[in-house]
Write a protein that holds these residues in place. Structure first.
Motif, PDB file in Angstrom:
ATOM      1  N   ARG A 166     -23.840   1.575 -52.766  1.00  0.00           N
ATOM      2  CA  ARG A 166     -23.904   2.776 -51.915  1.00  0.00           C
ATOM      3  C   ARG A 166     -25.330   3.094 -51.483  1.00  0.00           C
ATOM      4  N   ILE A 167     -26.309   2.826 -52.349  1.00  0.00           N
ATOM      5  CA  ILE A 167     -27.693   3.133 -51.942  1.00  0.00           C
ATOM      6  C   ILE A 167     -28.168   2.123 -50.886  1.00  0.00           C
ATOM      7  N   ILE A 168     -27.747   0.886 -51.052  1.00  0.00           N
ATOM      8  CA  ILE A 168     -28.147  -0.144 -50.099  1.00  0.00           C
ATOM      9  C   ILE A 168     -27.471   0.105 -48.753  1.00  0.00           C
ATOM     10  N   ARG A 169     -26.199   0.455 -48.786  1.00  0.00           N
ATOM     11  CA  ARG A 169     -25.480   0.746 -47.540  1.00  0.00           C
ATOM     12  C   ARG A 169     -26.120   1.932 -46.800  1.00  0.00           C
ATOM     13  N   TYR A 170     -26.480   2.977 -47.578  1.00  0.00           N
ATOM     14  CA  TYR A 170     -27.135   4.138 -46.965  1.00  0.00           C
ATOM     15  C   TYR A 170     -28.424   3.683 -46.249  1.00  0.00           C
ATOM     16  N   SER A 171     -29.160   2.782 -46.874  1.00  0.00           N
ATOM     17  CA  SER A 171     -30.444   2.333 -46.302  1.00  0.00           C
ATOM     18  C   SER A 171     -30.233   1.541 -45.025  1.00  0.00           C
ATOM     19  N   PHE A 172     -29.183   0.719 -44.991  1.00  0.00           N
ATOM     20  CA  PHE A 172     -28.876  -0.003 -43.749  1.00  0.00           C
ATOM     21  C   PHE A 172     -28.537   0.986 -42.637  1.00  0.00           C
ATOM     22  N   GLU A 173     -27.764   2.015 -42.971  1.00  0.00           N
ATOM     23  CA  GLU A 173     -27.406   3.013 -41.956  1.00  0.00           C
ATOM     24  C   GLU A 173     -28.660   3.712 -41.433  1.00  0.00           C
ATOM     25  N   LEU A 174     -29.581   4.009 -42.331  1.00  0.00           N
ATOM     26  CA  LEU A 174     -30.817   4.675 -41.920  1.00  0.00           C
ATOM     27  C   LEU A 174     -31.658   3.736 -41.048  1.00  0.00           C
ATOM     28  N   ALA A 175     -31.716   2.472 -41.450  1.00  0.00           N
ATOM     29  CA  ALA A 175     -32.486   1.497 -40.668  1.00  0.00           C
ATOM     30  C   ALA A 175     -31.916   1.373 -39.257  1.00  0.00           C
ATOM     31  N   LYS A 176     -30.604   1.509 -39.148  1.00  0.00           N
ATOM     32  CA  LYS A 176     -29.950   1.424 -37.836  1.00  0.00           C
ATOM     33  C   LYS A 176     -30.451   2.524 -36.901  1.00  0.00           C
ATOM     34  N   GLN A 177     -30.722   3.708 -37.505  1.00  0.00           N
ATOM     35  CA  GLN A 177     -31.208   4.830 -36.686  1.00  0.00           C
ATOM     36  C   GLN A 177     -32.706   4.745 -36.428  1.00  0.00           C
ATOM     37  N   ARG A 178     -33.419   3.907 -37.176  1.00  0.00           N
ATOM     38  CA  ARG A 178     -34.874   3.822 -37.013  1.00  0.00           C
ATOM     39  C   ARG A 178     -35.230   2.485 -36.351  1.00  0.00           C
ATOM     40  N   ASP A 208     -22.820  -7.037 -43.003  1.00  0.00           N
ATOM     41  CA  ASP A 208     -22.205  -6.011 -42.140  1.00  0.00           C
ATOM     42  C   ASP A 208     -23.186  -5.449 -41.117  1.00  0.00           C
ATOM     43  N   TYR A 209     -24.457  -5.825 -41.226  1.00  0.00           N
ATOM     44  CA  TYR A 209     -25.484  -5.259 -40.332  1.00  0.00           C
ATOM     45  C   TYR A 209     -26.342  -6.377 -39.738  1.00  0.00           C
ATOM     46  N   PRO A 210     -25.746  -7.239 -38.938  1.00  0.00           N
ATOM     47  CA  PRO A 210     -26.513  -8.387 -38.431  1.00  0.00           C
ATOM     48  C   PRO A 210     -27.708  -7.969 -37.560  1.00  0.00           C
ATOM     49  N   GLU A 211     -27.653  -6.751 -37.022  1.00  0.00           N
ATOM     50  CA  GLU A 211     -28.739  -6.304 -36.131  1.00  0.00           C
ATOM     51  C   GLU A 211     -29.980  -5.866 -36.907  1.00  0.00           C
ATOM     52  N   ILE A 212     -29.868  -5.728 -38.221  1.00  0.00           N
ATOM     53  CA  ILE A 212     -31.018  -5.254 -39.012  1.00  0.00           C
ATOM     54  C   ILE A 212     -31.815  -6.450 -39.540  1.00  0.00           C
ATOM     55  N   GLU A 213     -33.138  -6.366 -39.322  1.00  0.00           N
ATOM     56  CA  GLU A 213     -34.029  -7.403 -39.856  1.00  0.00           C
ATOM     57  C   GLU A 213     -34.313  -7.073 -41.327  1.00  0.00           C
ATOM     58  N   THR A 214     -33.966  -7.979 -42.219  1.00  0.00           N
ATOM     59  CA  THR A 214     -34.121  -7.674 -43.650  1.00  0.00           C
ATOM     60  C   THR A 214     -35.183  -8.550 -44.304  1.00  0.00           C
ATOM     61  N   SER A 215     -35.752  -8.006 -45.368  1.00  0.00           N
ATOM     62  CA  SER A 215     -36.575  -8.849 -46.232  1.00  0.00           C
ATOM     63  C   SER A 215     -36.455  -8.321 -47.653  1.00  0.00           C
ATOM     64  N   SER A 216     -36.801  -9.175 -48.583  1.00  0.00           N
ATOM     65  CA  SER A 216     -36.721  -8.818 -49.992  1.00  0.00           C
ATOM     66  C   SER A 216     -38.101  -9.086 -50.586  1.00  0.00           C
ATOM     67  N   LEU A 217     -38.600  -8.102 -51.337  1.00  0.00           N
ATOM     68  CA  LEU A 217     -39.977  -8.211 -51.812  1.00  0.00           C
ATOM     69  C   LEU A 217     -40.028  -7.814 -53.287  1.00  0.00           C
ATOM     70  N   LEU A 218     -40.751  -8.578 -54.069  1.00  0.00           N
ATOM     71  CA  LEU A 218     -40.911  -8.215 -55.482  1.00  0.00           C
ATOM     72  C   LEU A 218     -41.733  -6.924 -55.583  1.00  0.00           C
ATOM     73  N   ILE A 219     -41.417  -6.098 -56.579  1.00  0.00           N
ATOM     74  CA  ILE A 219     -42.073  -4.787 -56.675  1.00  0.00           C
ATOM     75  C   ILE A 219     -43.594  -4.914 -56.772  1.00  0.00           C
ATOM     76  N   ASP A 220     -44.073  -5.895 -57.505  1.00  0.00           N
ATOM     77  CA  ASP A 220     -45.538  -6.020 -57.630  1.00  0.00           C
ATOM     78  C   ASP A 220     -46.165  -6.380 -56.284  1.00  0.00           C
ATOM     79  N   ALA A 221     -45.502  -7.266 -55.549  1.00  0.00           N
ATOM     80  CA  ALA A 221     -46.013  -7.629 -54.220  1.00  0.00           C
ATOM     81  C   ALA A 221     -45.896  -6.437 -53.270  1.00  0.00           C
ATOM     82  N   ALA A 222     -44.840  -5.639 -53.432  1.00  0.00           N
ATOM     83  CA  ALA A 222     -44.659  -4.474 -52.556  1.00  0.00           C
ATOM     84  C   ALA A 222     -45.779  -3.462 -52.789  1.00  0.00           C
TER      85      ALA A 222
END
Ligand code: NAD
Ligand code: IPM
Ligand code: MN
Length: 357
Positions: A166-178, A208-222
């Motif tokens: 649910r938290i990840i889905r919420y973030s995709f929805e927010l990214a869609k608006q930004r 479910d969100y092919p239009e969103i550009e995603t990346s995954s980053l380790l917390i230390d690198a972030a």
């Protein structure tokens, strides 16, 4: 006229001072916009604990459940162990009302200088979406052989598929608006269960969100990249503890904790959401009229948007931006030499000027 019931918990330290400032701004803007905020004040926190050995009364959560939103300053006192104060008040509220989304924007406003080189107004505009009810903050654990040399402490992180999704889905929805860009914060190189589930769910939901550009980053690198190349981030989704740490960095690169707003959002209509700044009770400056009230005031604007009073919320944000731009009556954490009340008055005056035109 719209009426809202707001539970106000000023709490400890500078919480008391900055809530007082923010309520002045909220009163003025609600008056201008023809709605009413009815406050119920709760004097819960460390002083309540000194008298009652509890942070809030037994029926505290029931009392809060009747409100449309909760407006909180900060909790924490140098003479009481933090785990007692926070586990006695703040964290139970987030959990009880299932406030699973914690929204923390980091925006470099005009007139504010970042400690980073080569970033200017508008260059940093990040929203961290922090999971807020489980993960590393799940209240699961215990001591064995308490206070002996053989002592063992267990602190168990709990990552559920439901909570992660649910938290990840919420973030995709927010990214869609930004800007359609989302970064997931992980540590699956070391945390081979919880963060592996997190990565897997992120991957699944991303389909479910092919239009969103995603990346995954380790917390230390972030942590490094928030400082090295903050312009690259837009929406960032993180677990409870990683989000906590990352948002202090987000605050620092955009002028500090004195400007950092935050909201704990519940999506269950029966539950109130809670609005509290990212900062704590700042015992080092408490009671001295030195605290920057802007984080609490912007948090108030977030609450107004949540209540559906967008015009009023924008007026508050505009008056804060005007104040930062002009640079008059700012507090010392952002380079001024004014007091909390002087900064508050400046914002109130700017609100007046804005709404007159
Ligand atoms: P803190 O955020 O209270 O303070 C960190 C530093 O930032 C201090 O030097 C402080 O003076 C400064 N600062 C923070 N807010 C400021 C403001 N509005 N204006 C000017 N300067 C500001 O963090 P801490 O010192 O680590 O924690 C103090 C207490 O607050 C602890 O008991 C901690 O557990 C608690 N805490 C509570 C919350 C909360 O209630 N939401 C959040 C964070 C920390
Ligand atoms: C925050 C605070 C709290 C947290 C503490 C006080 C429990 O640091 O809101 O960022 O870790 O969530
Ligand atoms: Mn924090």
């Amino acid at each position: 006229m719209n009426n809202y019931n707001i539970a106000v918990i000023p709490g400890d330290g500078i919480g008391i001072e900055v809530v007082d400032s923010a309520l002045k701004v909220l009163d003025k803007v609600s008056n201008n916009n023809n709605f009413k905020l009815n406050y119920s004040f709760y004097d819960w926190g460390s002083n309540y604990y000194f008298k009652n050995k509890l942070m809030m009364p037994e029926d505290g959560l029931d009392l809060l459940s009747k409100s449309d939103a909760i407006f909180l300053g900060a909790i924490g006192h140098p003479d009481i162990q933090d785990h007692l104060t926070l586990n006695g008040l703040l964290l139970p509220i987030r959990r009880k009302f299932d406030q699973y989304v914690c929204i923390r924007p980091s925006v470099l406003f005009p007139g504010v200088s970042s400690p980073l080189k080569n970033v200017k107004e508008g260059d940093i505009d990040i929203v961290v979406v922090r999971e807020n009810t489980e993960g590393e903050y799940a209240n699961v654990g215990g001591f064995q052989y308490h206070e002996t040399n053989d002592e063992i402490a267990l602190q168990t992180a709990v990552f559920t598929r439901k909570g992660t999704e649910r938290i990840i889905r919420y973030s995709f929805e927010l990214a869609k608006q930004r800007s359609k860009k989302l970064t997931s914060i992980t540590k699956s190189n070391a945390q081979g269960y919880s963060m592996v589930l997190w990565d897997r769910v992120f991957e699944e939901v991303s389909k479910d969100y092919p239009e969103i550009e995603t990346s995954s980053l380790l917390i230390d690198a972030a942590c490094m990249d928030f400082i090295r190349k903050p312009k690259d981030f837009d929406v960032v989704v993180a677990s409870n503890l990683f989000g906590d740490i990352l948002t202090d960095i987000g605050a620092m690169i955009t002028g500090g904790l004195g400007l950092a707003s935050s909201g704990n959002i519940s999506f269950d209509d029966k539950n109130p959401s809670m609005f509290e700044p990212t900062h704590g009770s700042a015992p080092d400056i408490a009671g001295k009229n030195l605290a920057n009230p802007i984080a609490q005031i912007l948090t108030g604007a977030m609450m107004l948007s949540h209540l559906g009073e967008d015009n009023a919320a924008n007026e508050v944000r505009e008056s804060v931006i005007e104040t930062l731009k002009n640079g008059n009556n700012l507090t010392s954490d952002i380079g001024g030499n004014s007091k909390t009340d002087e900064c508050t008055n400046e914002i109130l005056n700017n609100l007046w000027t804005l709404t007159k035109n």
